[in-house]
Each structure stands twice: as structure tokens, then as C-alpha cells.
Enzyme design. Structure first.
Site, PDB file in Angstrom:
ATOM      1  CG  ASP A 106      59.382  39.456  35.325  1.00  0.00           C
ATOM      2  OD1 ASP A 106      59.777  38.562  34.783  1.00  0.00           O
ATOM      3  OD2 ASP A 106      59.327  39.159  36.716  1.00  0.00           O
ATOM      4  CG  ASP A 299      52.244  43.628  36.246  1.00  0.00           C
ATOM      5  OD1 ASP A 299      52.732  44.604  36.487  1.00  0.00           O
ATOM      6  OD2 ASP A 299      52.562  42.602  37.000  1.00  0.00           O
ATOM      7  CB  CYS A 337      30.296  40.247  35.954  1.00  0.00           C
ATOM      8  SG  CYS A 337      31.756  39.587  34.886  1.00  0.00           S
ATOM      9  CB  CYS A 339      32.985  37.101  32.893  1.00  0.00           C
ATOM     10  SG  CYS A 339      32.466  36.074  34.176  1.00  0.00           S
ATOM     11  CB  CYS A 342      28.947  36.871  35.903  1.00  0.00           C
ATOM     12  SG  CYS A 342      29.867  36.956  37.234  1.00  0.00           S
ATOM     13  CG  HIS A 401      33.822  37.070  38.257  1.00  0.00           C
ATOM     14  ND1 HIS A 401      33.032  37.755  37.718  1.00  0.00           N
ATOM     15  CD2 HIS A 401      34.433  37.837  39.544  1.00  0.00           C
ATOM     16  CE1 HIS A 401      32.809  39.020  38.375  1.00  0.00           C
ATOM     17  NE2 HIS A 401      33.581  39.094  39.257  1.00  0.00           N
TER      18      HIS A 401
END
Ligand SMILES: [Zn+2]
Ligand SMILES: [Zn+2]
Lengths: 459, 409
Positions: A106, A299, A337, A339, A342, A401
């Protein structure tokens, strides 16, 4: 009228390529591949926020393992620490944090106005008192861009004059919009200066190239909730031909239907061939609706910040794992999920949903290296309940996660757009998110999507 | 020489050089190398080696993926007091359908050692009784019934369970010593009797003179087939243990706070170390740098530091690895400047990278110790180490991590 005349405007090179892959035939949703200096990313895209060059205890490879190839750093924070001199010496933020993929920064202006009470905005820039020693300092558009050059981020943002969209002062709003356009011109000017690193082995290009050859400046559309002002800003800024366009000033306290109208208005006016980034948005319902409104990039710190308080973002909504009801819940955080947190312990990493992105850096590690495997961890809600707010590891895994969830939500949205079933995706998402209770659907989302002929409430 | 208990772990003592004659005649030559392995052969653990102390089941700063993929931590010490905030039966870990390993998703390449209390334990307000141990949980002081511990061992099925020692807060007086021995023996007998899951058991050796626990040691000799190892609360006793117990691996819970003290305990015949300084140094922002035995590079008589304080401003732009020559993930991918940046920004990743690196330095230290013992150069190498390195770690200058997050707003 203080706007720069078009005649003095220089043409702006682009260090990205926006490839439109598919468009939803019902909503304005689009899917693309965005080719950036540090590799391709796919849109719709969620970008997690690694404020100070790191994200809540996660290593770069843990972020890679959940498919992240572009994250944010905050210019204000990196400018203070480690500071521009150190960044120059080290060779930029990619090197500082050993992140081989893309970074977006930014301008630093918003952080100042929101973090420092005494910041004031004048035509010169944002004046503030140094948080170190209280001496007056000034962030000008030129200085913001120069800092972002030192950071070396792949996407840099113009300094803009941000005021709350809910401000009733129309004149101040107009002033902020006009000033943001003038500051954009100053940013462009600074960005088109010759990059001293151009032509070096590390940064490539040809000697004499400007920074614009390896960093992409995005303008930021302002104008509050006034659609006429937003239109004017879109038109003016589009003329500057920046490689990408952000819609700013939202994510505040505005009503959600007002938010939708602003995004809808802007995306209709913006050129088709450029990425559109809505700043500060990251709540799942907001994301999927904003995609329908034609936005590509987002974002937000919400998902990572909320992890620290034990909040897990899942396909069935936000679960506060500190609650006693999870103390003996021995199931995965989100059974859907994929990931590492998980998936069952030691289960191999499945192929990523986004197939065009670069492989993770650890994939090319030499044999026998103790490299990251991305294998499953088999973590349960009960174990996170046991750890959360007591051991930092609890924050690490829940953050991982939550980031994975949002990235995967974007991937699934993208696949739905490509297969032209985004309306069905939306219905499915809202149904699961609210546990099948249509009475809980937010009115603004139902109304906005109805505008496209998508009725969330019908069966 | 292999000591097989009627349980799943076998300790194979590779070298035993106890040539010093009388046990008390100095133990400098009692260092030994062994391998501790599950009978199934999945996990093995070469000794001397260290175990990492977990907090609430997690090695501080290391999520399971980093622990599994980026360290060689072969064994982790877990305290039941980290899991029993609520009164039985409302203890989640007891109600978990499977084992402690499953509850905490412990990586399959590392052993899990269960004990009633953390090591070193926080002093409690109350004292132990014949039937209970005073503990500290995250919600305050509590009492753990030894019965509950015995049940937990059988249901949680750790790879190793340490039988509860009765340890008073202060140096025991004339009457307390015998009571310690009495309770420790009583509890061990009870644990052996009720060990329905055949969990390998380590018997405590109390921090008392060896004579004061001689009947207890006789008891251990009698029940050696039910034992897998010994947990020493005073490492010096390693050299005085009866010969019959020699085949059992010895875990030291007598904190070796520096590498030199580790070497000393190794020379007494200690096999496994609960290495408290690992997380202490990580929290202090100190990157360990020592090797065994080390090489003297300067002739100016100055000893090398055991680690570098990465808070030191001179590393603010250093693109060097955390320690020269280290091959760990943190050193391969990152540099000192980043760790310093993260430390000053109070970002958790600082301690993640330091913990990965420091555990790697410690792993290599123990590999070198084992080689040295095998080659018969251990005594000489210890002298070299003492000449090359300073005795103490660098002073801590920076702030540690925030373990406790602010509560919900
Ligand atoms: Zn997950
Ligand atoms: Zn290292």
C-alpha cells in the site's frame, strides 16, 4: 481545476499481463490469469496481509503450501522498520523475507491516517509526528513511491487522500478525490524515473529502464459513496493508463448496499483489460458478491487477525473455537478443507486447485533435504481449543487454515466462473455459510444479486 | 546388551565403558552410546540425545509440520498437568476416543513421553499426599489424583510414561526423605500393576543420596522386567546406580543448563536430556552456534560464544545464515537481518525460525557426541570443547515472545 492536462502525461509501461480466461454469463464475474514479475496468479484472488514482512508466525513455505503467491506488505511499517536504508542494503522486501513470489504494498497513507491520530493531509502530502521521537514528518506521493521502490513490490499503490465514505462533507470528499488524482500524477512522475537497478543481473531489463518496467503502479478510485464523483474519478484515472486499478475508500462503516453500488458503478466504467482491486475487503460474503460485481482482487486482515481470538473461518461460517462446545469436538476445523491443518495426519498434499501458478519453492529442494512436505497435520477443533490463546502454535495453525480457506474459496469461485455456473456457486455458498437458514441471508446480498437475476432465496 | 521390557520399547546399549572400577570413583569414562527403539521398528532414538519439552502438547513455536519436516526432534516430553484444567470426567483428553498422540496430532517420527508434571515444575501451594500430586494448570493450582494419572497412562498410551516421583518443594528433611521413597515406590508398584496397555515405564530416581533409596533400588531390580528406563532427578546418581540397572536408558530431568553441563552428565552415563535451554535461548533471540568438539580458530586465548544475540544491531543488514555452515531450513532460506527484523517487530516467525535452527544445532551436537564416544575420544573432545567455548550462554538482552494473547475484547 488543478488536474494535469493530458498533453503532459507520459505513457506508462506495464510489468503485468492480464489474461481474461472466462466471464460469467449472468453476473459481471470474471476469471483471469494475472502475470506478474514474480510469477502468475489467478483471479478472483484474495491476498493475505503480511504487515511487517511476515504473517502470524507462518513461514513463506507454509503460505506457499496453501497456494499463496501474492501477499501484502505495509509500506508504513516497513518504512519504519527495518527502514528504507536497510531495505536498500538488503535488496528489497523479497530478499528480506525470502519470498520468491509476488508482493503488493500500500502507499502508507491510509495506515498513517488510521494509526496516527495527529496525521493531517495537505496538498504536499500526509503530515504526521514520528512514532519514534515525535518529530514532524511528511509522507509525500514521491516519498511513498520511493519507499515502495526500495521495497521492490510487484504491485505498488499510489498515495491517495482517503476519508471515510460516510463523511457528510461533500466538498471535502470532492477535494480528496481531486487531490488523489493530482497525487496520482506525482506518483506516476516518480515511478517513471530511471531505475538504477535496471540492467543488473539480478533485476534484469535494460539500463535506463524506469521502475515501471518491474513494478506495477495501481491508481485508487476515490469519491466516497457519491456515484457521480466515482464516475468522474474513474474517467480521469483511467486516462493515466496504470497497469491496474484499485477501488479505494470502502471497507469503512458504509452500508453494504451503498458499497455494492460503488463497486458496480466503477467496474462498469473501468477498462476491461485491467485487474480491479477492491481494497480492504475479505469477509467471505463480501468477497463472493464483489466478484459478481466484477472485482478481481481483494485484501483484508480480518481472517488472520480473527484467528488469534480462536475464530475459524469455515464453509459453514465462523466458528469460535474458544467456545466450550468445541472442547471435545474431535473433527477437523473444516472437514471440506484441503489445507495441511485439516487433512489427516501425514496425508500427501493434493494438487492445488489453481493450476497455472508457480510451484512452491520447496518442490525443487534437493533429495534428502529436510524440506517442507505439505503433508496433513490432522488437527482437530478440540486441539485448537486446547491451544488457542495459550500457545502461539495455536495461532499459527488457525491462521494457516483461515488463509487457506479464503484462497480456496477464491479458487472454487474461479472454477465456477470458468464453467459458467457462478450463480449456482453463490447459492451453494450462502446456503452452507448460513447452515441452510435462508432467513439469515443478508438483505443487501440478496438484493444486489437479484439485480443480476440471481435469486439466492429460490430453491 | 539389550534390555527388553515386556513393552514396546527396546534399549540397545552399544558401548558401555565402565572401567573405572568403583562406581563412585569418578564417572568420566561412563559415557555410553545406545539405541532406543520401538519393537515394531518404526521409531528409533539414538542416545545420548535430547528430548524437547512441549507446552500443552506443542513444542513451543513449532507447528506439527515444522517439527516433522524441519527438525530431528526424536522425542517430546508432555506433562499431563497441561491437559487437566477441568475435573474428571470433563477432561477432553480423557474423553478422546484415541490416544494422546492423536489428540495433539503428534508427528509419527517422534516419541511421546508422558509425565504428571512439567520439568522443571512450577512450585505449587499445596503438597503431595499419598494419593495425589499438587499440579499447576492454566487455570490455577489443582490436585492430580495418582489414580487418574495411572488411568491416563493406560488410555492415552504414550510411547513412554514416567512413573510419578514424590518431589517436595524444598530439600527434604529427615522424615520427608523416607516418605518420598515410600510414595515413589508405592506409586510405581501401582502403575506397573495397572498398566493394562503395556506402556513402557520409566521409574524415577529421586534427588536423594543413593543410600537413602537403596531399598527402592532393590525394588527396581526385582521389577526390572516391568521397566523400560529410569528418570533421574539428580544426574550425578547415574554413576552410582546398581549394575543390574545399567541396561536401562537414563533420562535426566536434572536440568543441564549449558552444553558443558550436558557433556558432564553424558560422562556420568546419562542417555537422554530434557533440554530446557533450547526454548530458553530461542525465546531470548539467541541463535546457537556451538559444535562438538569445536575448533579453536584464534590463538588470542579468547573463547568462542555459544550463540549470537540476534537483537544485536550489528546483524540488522546481515544476509548471513543464523549460524555459519548450518544446513537447517532457517539457515538455508533466511538470514540474520530477517530474524532481527522479526524480533524487533515482535513477530512470532522470529521464534519459529530460531527454534528450528537451535534444535538443529542441538541435534548435531548430540550426533557428534555419539560419534566421539564410539571412537573413544569423548574425554579428550570434552576438554577441547571446554577450551574452545565459553561456559555460559550470552546474556539475554531482548524481549521474549508473548505467550499469552490478550483475552477477547
Ligand atoms: Zn483447513
Ligand atoms: Zn540453522
Amino acid at each position: 481545476m488543478l488536474k494535469t492536462s493530458m498533453a503532459t502525461m507520459k505513457s506508462m509501461p506495464s510489468a503485468l499481463k492480464y489474461e481474461l480466461i472466462a466471464r460469467c454469463s449472468t453476473t459481471k464475474a470474471r476469471a483471469s490469469i494475472l502475470r506478474l514479475p514474480h510469477g502468475p496468479v489467478e483471479t478472483p484472488l484474495f491476498m493475505p496481509v503480511a504487515t511487517q514482512g511476515t504473517l502470524k508466525g507462518l513461514t513463506p513455505e507454509q503460505l506457499e503450501s496453501v497456494g499463496c503467491r501474492l501477499y501484502l506488505n505495509n509500506t508504513y511499517h516497513l518504512g519504519l522498520r527495518p527502514g528504507q536504508a536497510v531495505l536498500d542494503k538488503i535488496g528489497g522486501a523479497h530478499k528480506l523475507q525470502s519470498w520468491s513470489h509476488n508482493i503488493l504494498t500500500d502507499s502508507g497513507g491510509f495506515q498513517m491516517v488510521s494509526l496516527l491520530q495527529l496525521a493531517t493531509v495537505t496538498e504536499k502530502g500526509v503530515e504526521f509526528l514520528s512514532p519514534h521521537d515525535g518529530t514532524p514528518m511528511l509522507l509525500t506521493p514521491e516519498h511513498s513511491i520511493s519507499l515502495q521502490h526500495s521495497i521492490g513490490s510487484d504491485i505498488i499503490m499510489q498515495l491517495d487522500d482517503v476519508i471515510a465514505t460516510t463523511s457528510p462533507d461533500k466538498q471535502r470528499m470532492k477535494e480528496a478525490m481531486d487531490r488523489s488524482i493530482r497525487w496520482l500524477d506525482r506518483c506516476v512522475e516518480e515511478h517513471l524515473k530511471v531505475d538504477p537497478l535496471a540492467g543488473t543481473e539480478e533485476f534484469g531489463g535494460v539500463e535506463g529502464d524506469s521502475y515501471a518496467k518491474r513494478q506495477n503502479l495501481f491508481c485508487i478510485i476515490q469519491g466516497g459513496l457519491d456515484l457521480e464523483m466515482r464516475k468522474e474519478c474513474c474517467e480521469e484515472m483511467a486516462k493515466r493508463d496504470t497497469p491496474g486499478i484499485a477501488i479505494g475508500g470502502l471497507s469503512g462503516g458504509e452500508a453494504k448496499d451503498d458499497y455494492c453500488k460503488v463497486v458496480d458503478t466503477c467496474t462498469s466504467l473501468l477498462p476491461d483489460g485491467k485487474p480491479r482491486y477492491v481494497m480492504g475487503v475479505g469477509y467471505p460474503e463480501d468477497l463472493v458478491v464483489s466478484i459478481a460485481l466484477g472485482a478481481d482482487m481483494f485484501d483484508c486482515v480480518w481472517a488472520t487477525r480473527t484467528a488469534r481470538f480462536g475464530n475459524a473461518v469455515t464453509s459453514s461460517g465462523v466458528l469460535n473455537l474458544r467456545s466450550a462446545i468445541y472442547a471435545e469436538d474431535f473433527t477437523a476445523v473444516d472437514p471440506e478443507c484441503q489445507c495441511p491443518v485439516c487433512r489427516p495426519l501425514d496425508s500427501p498434499a493434493p494438487p492445488l486447485l489453481n493450476s497455472t501458478i508457480s510451484p512452491p519453492s520447496y518442490a525443487s529442494a534437493p533429495e534428502g533435504d529436510d524440506s517442507y512436505t505439505g503433508k496433513g497435520l490432522g488437527i482437530t477443533k478440540a486441539y485448537i481449543h486446547h491451544l488457542v490463546a495459550k500457545e502461539t502454535v495455536g495461532a499459527h495453525i488457525l491462521t494457516m487454515h483461515n488463509v487457506a480457506f479464503l484462497l480456496s474459496l477464491m479458487n472454487k469461485a474461479r472454477i465456477a466462473i470458468v464453467e459458467d455456473r457462478y450463480p449456482a456457486f453463490l447459492k451453494d455458498f450462502f446456503f452452507k455459510w448460513h447452515g441452510g437458514d435462508k432467513g439469515k441471508y443478508p438483505t443487501w446480498a440478496v438484493d444486489t444479486l437479484r439485480g443480476f437475476g440471481v435469486d439466492l432465496l429460490e430453491d | 546388551m539389550a534390555a527388553a521390557a515386556n513393552s514396546g520399547m527396546v534399549f540397545d546399549l552399544r558401548t558401555a565403558r565402565r572401567t573405572g572400577g568403583s562406581a563412585s570413583g569418578g564417572g568420566d569414562d561412563s559415557a555410553r552410546v545406545g539405541r532406543f527403539a520401538a519393537t515394531g521398528g518404526v521409531v528409533s532414538f539414538d542416545t545420548p540425545n535430547f528430548i524437547a519439552h512441549a507446552s500443552r502438547g506443542a513444542v513451543p513455536h513449532l507447528s506439527g509440520d515444522n517439527l516433522r519436516d524441519h527438525t530431528d526432534v526424536g522425542a517430546v516430553y508432555v506433562a499431563l498437568e497441561d491437559f487437566v484444567e477441568k475435573w474428571h470426567p470433563n477432561v477432553p483428553v480423557y474423553n478422546h476416543p484415541s490416544t494422546l498422540r492423536d489428540f495433539i496430532s503428534h508427528p509419527s517420527n517422534s516419541l511421546l513421553i508422558l509425565a504428571p508434571r512439567r520439568s522443571p515444575p512450577v512450585t505449587t501451594a499445596a503438597s503431595n499426599t499419598d494419593a495425589s500430586i499438587a499440579i499447576l494448570t492454566s487455570v490455577g493450582f489443582r490436585v492430580l489424583k495418582v489414580d487418574d494419572y495411572f488411568n491416563a497412562v493406560s488410555s492415552l498410551k504414550p510411547d513412554i510414561a514416567i512413573s510419578p516421583p514424590d518431589l517436595p518443594h524444598q530439600t527434604p528433611g529427615k522424615n520427608r526423605g523416607p516418605k518420598m521413597v515410600f510414595r515413589t515406590e508405592l506409586w510405581l508398584g501401582e502403575l506397573i500393576k495397572r498398566n493394562t496397555s503395556n506402556v513402557p515405564i520409566f521409574a524415577p530416581i529421586l534427588p536423594l543420596d543413593i543410600e537413602q533409596q537403596s531399598y527402592y533400588l532393590d525394588h527396581l531390580k526385582e521389577h526390572i522386567s516391568s521397566l523400560t528406563g529410569l528418570a533421574l532427578y539428580d544426574a550425578r546418581l547415574a554413576v552410582e546406580l546398581p549394575e543390574e540397572l545399567e541396561g536401562l536408558p537414563r533420562l535426566s530431568l536434572d536440568d543441564a543448563l549449558t552444553p558443558l553441563k550436558v557433556l558432564q552428565q553424558v560422562s556420568w552415563g546419562v542417555d537422554m536430556f530434557n533440554l530446557v535451554f533450547l526454548t530458553q535461548m530461542t525465546d531470548a533471540g539467541i541463535s546457537l552456534e556451538f559444535q562438538f568438539p569445536g575448533e579453536a580458530t584464534t590463538k588470542d586465548g579468547k573463547k568462542k560464544a555459544l550463540g549470537v544475540d540476534l537483537w544485536n544491531k550489528e546483524y540488522g543488514t546481515s544476509l548471513e545464515p543464523l549460524a555459519a555452515g548450518c544446513k537447517c531450513y532457517a539457515c538455508r532460506k533466511h538470514h540474520r537481518a530477517y530474524v532481527q527484523h522479526l524480533l524487533t517487530a515482535k513477530e512470532m516467525t522470529a521464534w519459529v525460525l530460531l527454534q528450528i535452527h537451535n534444535s538443529n544445532i542441538v541435534s548435531n551436537f548430540f550426533i557428534a557426541i555419539r560419534e566421539s564416544i564410539t571412537q573413544g575420544t569423548f574425554e579428550k573432545d570434552c576438554k577441547t570443547f571446554a577450551e574452545v567455548y565459553k561456559e555460559e550462554f550470552p546474556e539475554k538482552t531482548g524481549h521474549g515472545p508473548r505467550y499469552h494473547f490478550p483475552s477477547l475484547p
